[in-house]
Design a protein around this motif. Structure first.
Motif: not given
Length: 323
Positions: A58-59, A66-74, A96-99
Protein backbone atom coordinates in the motif's frame (compact mmCIF):
# COMPACT_ATOMS: atom_id res chain seq x y z
CA UNK A 1 -21.77 -20.27 12.30
CA UNK A 2 -20.23 -23.26 10.51
CA UNK A 3 -16.86 -24.89 10.82
CA UNK A 4 -15.68 -23.24 7.59
CA UNK A 5 -16.60 -19.64 8.42
CA UNK A 6 -13.67 -17.29 7.91
CA UNK A 7 -13.22 -13.76 9.19
CA UNK A 8 -10.62 -11.90 7.10
CA UNK A 9 -8.85 -9.17 9.09
CA UNK A 10 -6.50 -6.53 7.68
CA UNK A 11 -3.64 -5.36 9.93
CA UNK A 12 -2.64 -1.97 8.55
CA UNK A 13 1.02 -0.92 8.71
CA UNK A 14 1.87 -4.40 9.94
CA UNK A 15 5.57 -3.56 10.13
CA UNK A 16 7.16 -5.48 13.01
CA UNK A 17 3.85 -6.28 14.73
CA UNK A 18 4.23 -10.04 14.53
CA UNK A 19 2.75 -10.62 17.98
CA UNK A 20 -0.39 -8.70 17.04
CA UNK A 21 -0.72 -10.72 13.84
CA UNK A 22 -0.48 -13.95 15.81
CA UNK A 23 -3.01 -12.71 18.39
CA UNK A 24 -5.60 -12.23 15.66
CA UNK A 25 -4.73 -15.52 13.95
CA UNK A 26 -5.58 -17.26 17.22
CA UNK A 27 -8.72 -15.24 17.90
CA UNK A 28 -11.40 -17.14 15.99
CA UNK A 29 -13.11 -19.59 18.31
CA UNK A 30 -16.68 -20.93 18.12
CA UNK A 31 -16.22 -22.42 14.68
CA UNK A 32 -14.72 -19.38 12.97
CA UNK A 33 -11.22 -18.91 11.63
CA UNK A 34 -9.46 -15.57 11.38
CA UNK A 35 -7.44 -15.04 8.22
CA UNK A 36 -4.97 -12.21 8.67
CA UNK A 37 -3.99 -9.91 5.82
CA UNK A 38 -1.08 -7.58 6.47
CA UNK A 39 -0.31 -4.44 4.51
CA UNK A 40 2.69 -2.15 4.46
CA UNK A 41 4.79 0.05 2.19
CA UNK A 42 7.10 -2.87 1.50
CA UNK A 43 5.48 -6.13 2.63
CA UNK A 44 8.50 -8.16 1.51
CA UNK A 45 10.54 -6.42 4.23
CA UNK A 46 7.85 -6.46 6.92
CA UNK A 47 8.01 -9.30 9.44
CA UNK A 48 4.37 -8.64 10.34
CA UNK A 49 3.35 -9.09 6.71
CA UNK A 50 5.47 -12.21 6.33
CA UNK A 51 3.77 -13.76 9.36
CA UNK A 52 0.33 -12.85 8.01
CA UNK A 53 -1.65 -15.29 5.88
CA UNK A 54 -1.63 -12.79 3.00
CA UNK A 55 0.32 -9.59 2.39
CA UNK A 56 -0.41 -6.43 0.37
CA UNK A 57 1.56 -3.40 -0.73
CA UNK A 58 0.00 0.00 0.00
CA UNK A 59 1.12 3.64 -0.35
CA UNK A 60 1.75 5.88 2.64
CA UNK A 61 -1.33 6.86 4.60
CA UNK A 62 -0.76 10.48 3.51
CA UNK A 63 -0.95 9.48 -0.16
CA UNK A 64 -4.23 10.53 -1.87
CA UNK A 65 -4.64 6.95 -3.11
CA UNK A 66 -4.23 5.27 0.28
CA UNK A 67 -7.91 4.73 1.08
CA UNK A 68 -8.62 3.74 -2.54
CA UNK A 69 -6.06 0.96 -2.17
CA UNK A 70 -7.42 -0.12 1.21
CA UNK A 71 -10.94 -0.27 -0.24
CA UNK A 72 -9.64 -2.35 -3.15
CA UNK A 73 -8.01 -4.84 -0.74
CA UNK A 74 -11.17 -4.89 1.36
CA UNK A 75 -13.51 -5.68 -1.52
CA UNK A 76 -11.24 -8.24 -3.19
CA UNK A 77 -10.66 -10.19 0.02
CA UNK A 78 -13.98 -9.66 1.83
CA UNK A 79 -12.16 -8.00 4.74
CA UNK A 80 -14.46 -7.67 7.73
CA UNK A 81 -12.20 -5.86 10.20
CA UNK A 82 -9.42 -3.32 9.58
CA UNK A 83 -6.99 -2.69 12.44
CA UNK A 84 -4.82 0.47 12.15
CA UNK A 85 -1.62 0.33 14.16
CA UNK A 86 0.13 3.71 13.83
CA UNK A 87 -0.98 7.17 14.92
CA UNK A 88 -0.45 8.85 11.55
CA UNK A 89 -3.04 6.70 9.76
CA UNK A 90 -5.84 7.07 12.32
CA UNK A 91 -7.29 10.28 10.85
CA UNK A 92 -7.42 8.79 7.35
CA UNK A 93 -9.24 5.72 8.60
CA UNK A 94 -11.62 7.69 10.83
CA UNK A 95 -12.60 9.87 7.88
CA UNK A 96 -13.16 6.84 5.65
CA UNK A 97 -14.87 4.54 8.17
CA UNK A 98 -18.32 4.83 6.57
CA UNK A 99 -16.92 4.29 3.07
CA UNK A 100 -15.05 1.17 4.18
CA UNK A 101 -18.13 -0.07 6.06
CA UNK A 102 -20.01 0.08 2.76
CA UNK A 103 -17.22 -2.07 1.33
CA UNK A 104 -17.89 -4.62 4.08
CA UNK A 105 -15.31 -3.84 6.76
CA UNK A 106 -15.56 -2.40 10.22
CA UNK A 107 -12.62 -0.12 10.87
CA UNK A 108 -11.26 -0.37 14.40
CA UNK A 109 -11.05 3.38 14.92
CA UNK A 110 -12.86 5.98 17.02
CA UNK A 111 -14.78 8.84 15.32
CA UNK A 112 -12.86 11.78 13.83
CA UNK A 113 -13.50 14.05 16.83
CA UNK A 114 -11.86 11.57 19.21
CA UNK A 115 -8.90 11.08 16.88
CA UNK A 116 -8.42 14.84 16.52
CA UNK A 117 -8.38 15.23 20.31
CA UNK A 118 -5.82 12.49 20.97
CA UNK A 119 -3.55 13.27 18.02
CA UNK A 120 -3.09 16.86 19.28
CA UNK A 121 -1.34 16.22 22.58
CA UNK A 122 -2.01 19.72 23.90
CA UNK A 123 -5.70 19.31 23.13
CA UNK A 124 -5.60 15.94 24.87
CA UNK A 125 -4.39 17.62 28.07
CA UNK A 126 -7.12 20.27 27.87
CA UNK A 127 -9.93 17.78 27.22
CA UNK A 128 -8.82 15.54 30.08
CA UNK A 129 -8.33 18.44 32.50
CA UNK A 130 -11.85 19.71 31.77
CA UNK A 131 -13.17 16.25 32.68
CA UNK A 132 -11.24 16.21 35.95
CA UNK A 133 -8.59 13.71 34.85
CA UNK A 134 -5.24 14.57 36.47
CA UNK A 135 -2.73 15.79 33.87
CA UNK A 136 0.45 17.88 34.12
CA UNK A 137 0.19 21.60 33.51
CA UNK A 138 0.89 22.22 29.82
CA UNK A 139 1.57 25.16 27.55
CA UNK A 140 2.65 26.04 24.01
CA UNK A 141 6.11 27.19 23.02
CA UNK A 142 4.78 30.73 22.59
CA UNK A 143 3.22 30.71 26.06
CA UNK A 144 6.42 29.44 27.64
CA UNK A 145 8.58 32.04 25.92
CA UNK A 146 6.17 34.80 26.96
CA UNK A 147 6.19 33.63 30.59
CA UNK A 148 9.35 31.56 31.20
CA UNK A 149 8.58 30.94 34.86
CA UNK A 150 5.08 29.52 34.45
CA UNK A 151 6.14 25.85 34.68
CA UNK A 152 9.36 26.14 36.65
CA UNK A 153 12.58 24.58 35.36
CA UNK A 154 13.56 22.11 34.04
CA UNK A 155 10.73 21.57 31.53
CA UNK A 156 9.85 18.66 29.30
CA UNK A 157 9.11 19.37 25.63
CA UNK A 158 7.51 17.24 22.95
CA UNK A 159 5.88 17.76 19.53
CA UNK A 160 2.14 18.44 19.71
CA UNK A 161 1.53 15.84 17.01
CA UNK A 162 4.44 13.52 17.77
CA UNK A 163 4.60 9.78 18.19
CA UNK A 164 7.16 7.01 18.82
CA UNK A 165 9.16 9.25 21.21
CA UNK A 166 10.16 11.60 18.38
CA UNK A 167 11.42 15.05 19.33
CA UNK A 168 11.33 14.65 23.11
CA UNK A 169 13.65 16.81 25.20
CA UNK A 170 14.35 18.12 28.69
CA UNK A 171 15.46 21.74 29.01
CA UNK A 172 17.15 22.91 32.21
CA UNK A 173 16.72 26.67 31.63
CA UNK A 174 15.21 29.10 29.12
CA UNK A 175 18.55 29.54 27.36
CA UNK A 176 18.58 25.84 26.49
CA UNK A 177 15.48 26.10 24.28
CA UNK A 178 16.21 25.95 20.57
CA UNK A 179 15.84 29.25 18.74
CA UNK A 180 13.09 27.54 16.73
CA UNK A 181 11.58 24.08 16.44
CA UNK A 182 10.75 22.11 13.30
CA UNK A 183 7.17 21.52 14.43
CA UNK A 184 4.72 22.86 17.02
CA UNK A 185 5.85 22.01 20.54
CA UNK A 186 4.25 21.75 23.97
CA UNK A 187 5.93 21.92 27.36
CA UNK A 188 5.23 20.47 30.79
CA UNK A 189 6.99 20.24 34.16
CA UNK A 190 9.39 17.33 34.44
CA UNK A 191 7.66 14.46 36.23
CA UNK A 192 9.48 11.67 38.00
CA UNK A 193 8.38 8.26 39.19
CA UNK A 194 7.24 4.94 37.77
CA UNK A 195 5.69 5.00 34.31
CA UNK A 196 2.71 2.86 33.35
CA UNK A 197 0.87 1.95 30.19
CA UNK A 198 -2.81 1.33 30.76
CA UNK A 199 -4.59 -0.70 28.07
CA UNK A 200 -8.35 -0.35 27.93
CA UNK A 201 -11.19 -1.89 25.92
CA UNK A 202 -14.44 -0.07 25.21
CA UNK A 203 -17.07 -2.24 23.57
CA UNK A 204 -19.17 -1.22 20.57
CA UNK A 205 -21.91 0.04 22.89
CA UNK A 206 -19.51 2.42 24.67
CA UNK A 207 -19.05 0.42 27.88
CA UNK A 208 -15.60 0.23 29.44
CA UNK A 209 -15.11 -3.52 29.79
CA UNK A 210 -11.44 -3.95 30.69
CA UNK A 211 -8.57 -1.90 32.12
CA UNK A 212 -5.15 -3.54 32.44
CA UNK A 213 -2.16 -1.46 33.55
CA UNK A 214 1.43 -2.55 33.28
CA UNK A 215 4.56 -1.07 34.76
CA UNK A 216 7.02 0.00 32.07
CA UNK A 217 10.16 -1.54 33.58
CA UNK A 218 12.27 -0.84 30.52
CA UNK A 219 11.51 0.68 27.12
CA UNK A 220 13.17 0.80 23.72
CA UNK A 221 12.24 3.28 20.95
CA UNK A 222 9.14 4.28 22.90
CA UNK A 223 7.75 0.75 23.32
CA UNK A 224 7.84 -1.34 26.47
CA UNK A 225 10.57 -3.99 26.36
CA UNK A 226 10.11 -5.26 29.92
CA UNK A 227 6.83 -4.84 31.75
CA UNK A 228 4.65 -6.29 34.49
CA UNK A 229 0.88 -6.16 34.93
CA UNK A 230 -0.34 -4.44 38.09
CA UNK A 231 -3.93 -4.29 39.30
CA UNK A 232 -4.47 -0.75 40.62
CA UNK A 233 -7.85 0.81 41.35
CA UNK A 234 -6.48 4.34 40.94
CA UNK A 235 -5.31 3.63 37.39
CA UNK A 236 -8.68 2.11 36.55
CA UNK A 237 -10.30 5.30 37.79
CA UNK A 238 -8.15 7.25 35.31
CA UNK A 239 -9.47 5.06 32.47
CA UNK A 240 -13.02 5.76 33.61
CA UNK A 241 -12.23 9.48 33.53
CA UNK A 242 -10.89 9.20 29.99
CA UNK A 243 -14.15 7.54 28.94
CA UNK A 244 -16.07 10.46 30.44
CA UNK A 245 -13.81 12.92 28.62
CA UNK A 246 -14.09 11.03 25.31
CA UNK A 247 -17.53 9.40 25.40
CA UNK A 248 -17.44 8.49 21.68
CA UNK A 249 -14.22 6.47 21.98
CA UNK A 250 -14.55 2.84 20.95
CA UNK A 251 -12.41 -0.27 20.89
CA UNK A 252 -8.83 -0.51 22.10
CA UNK A 253 -6.91 2.44 23.50
CA UNK A 254 -3.92 2.85 25.75
CA UNK A 255 -2.62 5.74 27.78
CA UNK A 256 0.61 6.58 29.55
CA UNK A 257 0.84 7.55 33.21
CA UNK A 258 3.71 8.83 35.32
CA UNK A 259 3.15 8.12 39.02
CA UNK A 260 4.98 11.12 40.45
CA UNK A 261 5.70 10.58 44.18
CA UNK A 262 4.88 14.23 44.94
CA UNK A 263 1.93 14.86 42.62
CA UNK A 264 0.40 11.42 42.19
CA UNK A 265 -0.46 9.69 38.88
CA UNK A 266 -0.70 12.00 35.87
CA UNK A 267 -1.91 11.02 32.39
CA UNK A 268 0.62 12.23 29.82
CA UNK A 269 -0.81 10.93 26.52
CA UNK A 270 -3.41 8.69 24.87
CA UNK A 271 -3.09 6.38 21.87
CA UNK A 272 -6.40 5.49 20.24
CA UNK A 273 -5.14 2.15 18.88
CA UNK A 274 -3.44 -1.07 19.92
CA UNK A 275 -0.28 -0.14 21.80
CA UNK A 276 3.12 -1.73 21.36
CA UNK A 277 2.77 -3.41 24.76
CA UNK A 278 -0.50 -5.15 23.91
CA UNK A 279 1.10 -8.63 23.78
CA UNK A 280 1.61 -8.44 27.55
CA UNK A 281 -2.06 -7.63 28.14
CA UNK A 282 -3.09 -10.40 25.74
CA UNK A 283 -0.92 -13.00 27.48
CA UNK A 284 -2.26 -11.92 30.87
CA UNK A 285 -5.83 -12.64 29.76
CA UNK A 286 -7.04 -9.29 28.41
CA UNK A 287 -7.67 -10.69 24.94
CA UNK A 288 -8.79 -7.59 23.08
CA UNK A 289 -8.29 -9.25 19.68
CA UNK A 290 -10.71 -12.05 20.59
CA UNK A 291 -13.28 -9.55 21.82
CA UNK A 292 -13.13 -7.52 18.62
CA UNK A 293 -13.56 -10.66 16.53
CA UNK A 294 -16.56 -11.66 18.65
CA UNK A 295 -18.17 -8.27 17.96
CA UNK A 296 -17.51 -8.56 14.22
CA UNK A 297 -18.95 -12.09 14.20
CA UNK A 298 -22.06 -10.95 16.05
CA UNK A 299 -21.27 -13.05 19.11
CA UNK A 300 -21.42 -11.99 22.73
CA UNK A 301 -17.88 -11.46 23.98
CA UNK A 302 -16.61 -12.35 27.44
CA UNK A 303 -14.73 -9.03 27.76
CA UNK A 304 -13.96 -8.19 31.37
CA UNK A 305 -11.32 -7.56 33.99
CA UNK A 306 -10.50 -11.23 34.62
CA UNK A 307 -6.79 -10.89 33.83
CA UNK A 308 -3.73 -12.02 35.76
CA UNK A 309 -1.83 -9.63 38.00
CA UNK A 310 1.96 -9.84 38.18
CA UNK A 311 2.57 -11.21 34.67
CA UNK A 312 5.99 -10.13 33.38
CA UNK A 313 6.99 -9.67 29.74
CA UNK A 314 10.67 -9.82 28.75
CA UNK A 315 10.98 -9.05 25.06
CA UNK A 316 13.89 -10.23 22.95
CA UNK A 317 14.91 -9.93 19.31
CA UNK A 318 13.70 -12.63 16.95
CA UNK A 319 13.85 -12.98 13.18
CA UNK A 320 11.63 -13.99 10.26
CA UNK A 321 13.40 -15.66 7.32
CA UNK A 322 12.21 -15.80 3.73
CA UNK A 323 13.68 -17.41 0.60
Amino acid sequence: MTQTDEIPVLISSAGRRGALVRAFQQAGGDGSRVVVHGCDLNPDLSSGCQLSDHAHRVPRCTDPGFIDRIEEITRRNNIRLIVPTIDTELAAYAGAAERLAEAGARVHVSPPGVIAAVRDKLQTMRVLAEAGVPVPESCTEEELRADPGRLGWPVFGKPVGGSASRGLGVYARPEDLSASFAEPMMFQPVLTGAEYTVNMFVDEGGELRCVIPHLRIQTRAGEVEKGRTERRADLRALAEGICRALPDARGVMCFQVIDDPRLGPKVIEINARFGGGYPLAHHAGARFADWLIAEVAGRQSDAGDDWRDGVTMLRYDDAVFTG
